[in-house]
Design a protein around this motif. Structure first.
Motif, PDB file in Angstrom:
ATOM      1  N   ILE A 259      68.244  -9.819  35.827  1.00  0.00           N
ATOM      2  CA  ILE A 259      68.644 -10.891  36.888  1.00  0.00           C
ATOM      3  C   ILE A 259      69.938 -11.656  36.420  1.00  0.00           C
ATOM      4  O   ILE A 259      69.965 -12.748  37.077  1.00  0.00           O
ATOM      5  CB  ILE A 259      67.562 -11.668  37.473  1.00  0.00           C
ATOM      6  CG1 ILE A 259      66.735 -12.431  36.343  1.00  0.00           C
ATOM      7  CG2 ILE A 259      66.521 -10.738  38.211  1.00  0.00           C
ATOM      8  CD1 ILE A 259      65.650 -13.478  36.761  1.00  0.00           C
ATOM      9  N   GLY A 260      70.414 -11.186  35.393  1.00  0.00           N
ATOM     10  CA  GLY A 260      71.620 -11.802  34.916  1.00  0.00           C
ATOM     11  C   GLY A 260      72.819 -11.901  36.221  1.00  0.00           C
ATOM     12  O   GLY A 260      73.055 -10.572  36.614  1.00  0.00           O
ATOM     13  N   ASP A 261      73.681 -12.666  36.324  1.00  0.00           N
ATOM     14  CA  ASP A 261      74.741 -12.361  37.200  1.00  0.00           C
ATOM     15  C   ASP A 261      75.584 -11.266  37.087  1.00  0.00           C
ATOM     16  O   ASP A 261      75.947 -10.758  38.085  1.00  0.00           O
ATOM     17  CB  ASP A 261      75.693 -13.749  37.405  1.00  0.00           C
ATOM     18  CG  ASP A 261      74.873 -14.976  38.054  1.00  0.00           C
ATOM     19  OD1 ASP A 261      74.180 -14.678  38.939  1.00  0.00           O
ATOM     20  OD2 ASP A 261      74.984 -16.124  37.649  1.00  0.00           O
ATOM     21  N   ASP A 262      75.934 -11.098  35.666  1.00  0.00           N
ATOM     22  CA  ASP A 262      76.877  -9.860  35.505  1.00  0.00           C
ATOM     23  C   ASP A 262      76.256  -8.716  35.755  1.00  0.00           C
ATOM     24  O   ASP A 262      76.667  -7.760  36.388  1.00  0.00           O
ATOM     25  CB  ASP A 262      77.351  -9.928  34.068  1.00  0.00           C
ATOM     26  CG  ASP A 262      76.360 -10.129  33.009  1.00  0.00           C
ATOM     27  OD1 ASP A 262      75.026 -10.609  33.438  1.00  0.00           O
ATOM     28  OD2 ASP A 262      76.434  -9.740  31.722  1.00  0.00           O
ATOM     29  N   THR A 263      74.899  -8.344  35.227  1.00  0.00           N
ATOM     30  CA  THR A 263      74.238  -7.264  35.579  1.00  0.00           C
ATOM     31  C   THR A 263      73.980  -6.982  37.267  1.00  0.00           C
ATOM     32  O   THR A 263      74.109  -5.710  37.580  1.00  0.00           O
ATOM     33  CB  THR A 263      72.702  -7.186  34.794  1.00  0.00           C
ATOM     34  OG1 THR A 263      72.844  -7.570  33.512  1.00  0.00           O
ATOM     35  CG2 THR A 263      71.771  -6.130  35.123  1.00  0.00           C
ATOM     36  N   LEU A 264      73.873  -8.063  37.727  1.00  0.00           N
ATOM     37  CA  LEU A 264      73.698  -7.871  39.240  1.00  0.00           C
ATOM     38  C   LEU A 264      74.748  -7.604  40.138  1.00  0.00           C
ATOM     39  O   LEU A 264      74.878  -6.607  40.862  1.00  0.00           O
ATOM     40  CB  LEU A 264      73.048  -9.148  39.905  1.00  0.00           C
ATOM     41  CG  LEU A 264      71.623  -9.559  39.646  1.00  0.00           C
ATOM     42  CD1 LEU A 264      71.108 -10.925  40.126  1.00  0.00           C
ATOM     43  CD2 LEU A 264      70.477  -8.644  40.275  1.00  0.00           C
ATOM     44  N   GLN A 265      75.900  -8.127  39.492  1.00  0.00           N
ATOM     45  CA  GLN A 265      77.294  -7.788  40.330  1.00  0.00           C
ATOM     46  C   GLN A 265      77.564  -6.387  40.010  1.00  0.00           C
ATOM     47  O   GLN A 265      78.164  -5.560  40.765  1.00  0.00           O
ATOM     48  CB  GLN A 265      78.300  -8.777  39.754  1.00  0.00           C
ATOM     49  CG  GLN A 265      78.279 -10.201  40.193  1.00  0.00           C
ATOM     50  CD  GLN A 265      79.390 -11.209  39.943  1.00  0.00           C
ATOM     51  OE1 GLN A 265      80.138 -10.708  38.815  1.00  0.00           O
ATOM     52  NE2 GLN A 265      79.364 -12.144  40.467  1.00  0.00           N
ATOM     53  N   ARG A 266      77.338  -6.050  38.720  1.00  0.00           N
ATOM     54  CA  ARG A 266      77.691  -4.556  38.163  1.00  0.00           C
ATOM     55  C   ARG A 266      76.704  -3.558  39.087  1.00  0.00           C
ATOM     56  O   ARG A 266      77.135  -2.556  39.634  1.00  0.00           O
ATOM     57  CB  ARG A 266      77.231  -4.492  36.805  1.00  0.00           C
ATOM     58  CG  ARG A 266      78.464  -3.394  36.018  1.00  0.00           C
ATOM     59  CD  ARG A 266      78.172  -3.289  34.418  1.00  0.00           C
ATOM     60  NE  ARG A 266      78.747  -4.667  33.866  1.00  0.00           N
ATOM     61  CZ  ARG A 266      78.315  -5.469  33.263  1.00  0.00           C
ATOM     62  NH1 ARG A 266      76.671  -5.393  33.042  1.00  0.00           N
ATOM     63  NH2 ARG A 266      78.677  -6.660  32.516  1.00  0.00           N
ATOM     64  N   GLN A 267      75.586  -3.895  39.302  1.00  0.00           N
ATOM     65  CA  GLN A 267      74.671  -3.021  39.911  1.00  0.00           C
ATOM     66  C   GLN A 267      75.049  -2.953  41.566  1.00  0.00           C
ATOM     67  O   GLN A 267      74.640  -1.885  41.972  1.00  0.00           O
ATOM     68  CB  GLN A 267      73.148  -3.577  39.849  1.00  0.00           C
ATOM     69  CG  GLN A 267      72.393  -2.810  38.541  1.00  0.00           C
ATOM     70  CD  GLN A 267      70.930  -3.343  38.609  1.00  0.00           C
ATOM     71  OE1 GLN A 267      70.533  -4.012  39.474  1.00  0.00           O
ATOM     72  NE2 GLN A 267      70.422  -2.834  37.343  1.00  0.00           N
ATOM     73  N   ALA A 268      75.406  -4.013  41.893  1.00  0.00           N
ATOM     74  CA  ALA A 268      75.984  -3.887  43.409  1.00  0.00           C
ATOM     75  C   ALA A 268      77.630  -3.077  43.626  1.00  0.00           C
ATOM     76  O   ALA A 268      77.781  -3.231  44.662  1.00  0.00           O
ATOM     77  CB  ALA A 268      76.005  -5.451  43.969  1.00  0.00           C
ATOM     78  N   GLY A 269      77.906  -2.738  42.307  1.00  0.00           N
ATOM     79  CA  GLY A 269      79.026  -2.019  42.460  1.00  0.00           C
ATOM     80  C   GLY A 269      80.380  -2.946  42.715  1.00  0.00           C
ATOM     81  O   GLY A 269      81.451  -2.482  43.153  1.00  0.00           O
ATOM     82  N   ARG A 270      80.138  -4.491  42.450  1.00  0.00           N
ATOM     83  CA  ARG A 270      81.313  -5.245  42.290  1.00  0.00           C
ATOM     84  C   ARG A 270      81.801  -5.448  41.005  1.00  0.00           C
ATOM     85  O   ARG A 270      81.354  -5.146  39.919  1.00  0.00           O
ATOM     86  CB  ARG A 270      80.553  -6.477  42.520  1.00  0.00           C
ATOM     87  CG  ARG A 270      79.873  -6.350  44.119  1.00  0.00           C
ATOM     88  CD  ARG A 270      80.246  -7.595  45.078  1.00  0.00           C
ATOM     89  NE  ARG A 270      79.429  -7.367  46.189  1.00  0.00           N
ATOM     90  CZ  ARG A 270      79.404  -8.353  47.347  1.00  0.00           C
ATOM     91  NH1 ARG A 270      79.662  -9.643  46.883  1.00  0.00           N
ATOM     92  NH2 ARG A 270      78.475  -8.096  48.209  1.00  0.00           N
TER      93      ARG A 270
END
Ligand SMILES: [Zn+2]
Length: 309
Positions: A259-270
């Motif tokens: 639930i780190g921001d970088d991981t979440l953004q990466r997973q969302a394809g951003r």
């Protein structure tokens, strides 16, 4: 985590299956205002416009990254879970088990913070309530759907939790084990500790004086401190009740990573945009949880004056 048969908190308000009722508790936020244990970085010192708008503090910024439909996962999870309506007897038993687990974890946070807040900060602790809901809830911070994940609302000093989140941890985030949701609950209690200490109000004031990017940085500091407090809880609860089993801390670390921001953004394809972070990177969340866990000292959770987060 060893939790079966242990004391359950009486502060759980079970509103499952009720839909969005007036969960209310529109009590004033008692901002504490006791001694400033942590120096919150301030802006230019301009006038503070404290609008009184209370901000709910979610576990992560997932709502920004994912078009969460709130449907939760199907099957799997803590044991098994599914859509909250029309539960089979088996699913209902699984949900009740998760509710019991939640009440035990909340009791463990009471056992830790009741003596620790006076000891470390010279301040009495007030136990928060934890509201179990399904689908959506009218909180003291307005309506919230399950898609935002577990959150804390200072108005009424309540934590809000949809048990479907337990299965989301496994199905969406691939995080296994019962200590992952325990960390999540302890993180939300960490926000309550910040509220009791007056830290949340200070951060809110400081944010009102600065721009968006600097405000996000203050949010990250606040979130990482909640992670550190969760680590302190793990340490102290184990000292009091020997709750830890092999692999538990790793489960919390896996959750913090997911639930780190970088991981979440990466997973969302951003693209990964550090200025937009509000909760911290996976590495930062892990680091602060571990700092709390290893020291067991909430005074070590000073994210506001740390040279590096
Ligand atoms: Zn949080």
């Amino acid at each position: 985590m060893k939790w079966r048969g242990r004391r359950r908190s009486t502060n759980v308000l079970d509103q499952r299956g009720q839909g969005a009722s007036r969960g209310g508790g529109f009590g004033r936020s008692r901002a504490g205002g006791m001694g400033r244990h942590f120096q919150i970085p301030r802006g230019r010192g301009g006038k503070v416009s404290f609008s009184g708008i209370l901000i709910m503090i979610a576990l992560f910024a997932i709502a920004y990254y994912l078009n969460g439909d709130g449907s939760g996962g199907s099957g799997g999870g803590f044991t098994t879970s599914g859509p909250s309506q029309n539960l089979t007897a088996e699913q209902k038993a699984a949900q009740d088990e998760m509710a019991e687990f939640t009440a035990v974890v909340l009791a463990d946070t009471e056992d830790v913070w009741n003596p620790l807040l006076p000891e470390a900060f010279g301040q009495e602790y007030r136990e928060p309530k934890l509201v179990l809901f399904t689908g959506g809830v009218d909180s003291g911070c307005g309506f919230a759907s399950s898609a935002v994940g577990p959150f804390y609302c200072p108005a009424g000093e309540r934590i809000y939790l949809d048990l479907d989140f337990f299965s989301e941890l496994l199905n969406r985030f691939n995080v296994e084990g019962d200590f992952a949701p325990a960390y999540v609950i302890a993180h939300e209690v960490g926000h309550h500790v910040q509220t009791v200490l007056g830290i949340s109000a200070q951060v809110r004031e400081a944010k009102s004086e600065v721009g968006k990017v600097a405000g996000n940085k203050l949010s990250v500091m606040q979130e990482l401190q909640a992670d550190c407090f969760a680590g302190v809880w793990a340490n102290r609860a184990d000292g009091i009740s020997q709750i830890l089993e092999p692999g538990d801390i790793q489960e919390a670390m896996n959750a913090a990573e997911a639930i780190g921001d970088d991981t979440l953004q990466r997973q969302a394809g951003r693209n990964v945009v550090p200025d937009s972070f509000t909760h911290g990177t996976s590495a930062q969340r892990q680091r602060w949880f571990m700092k709390g866990y290893q020291t067991g000292d909430p005074l070590q959770c000073d994210t506001y004056s740390a040279r590096t987060l």
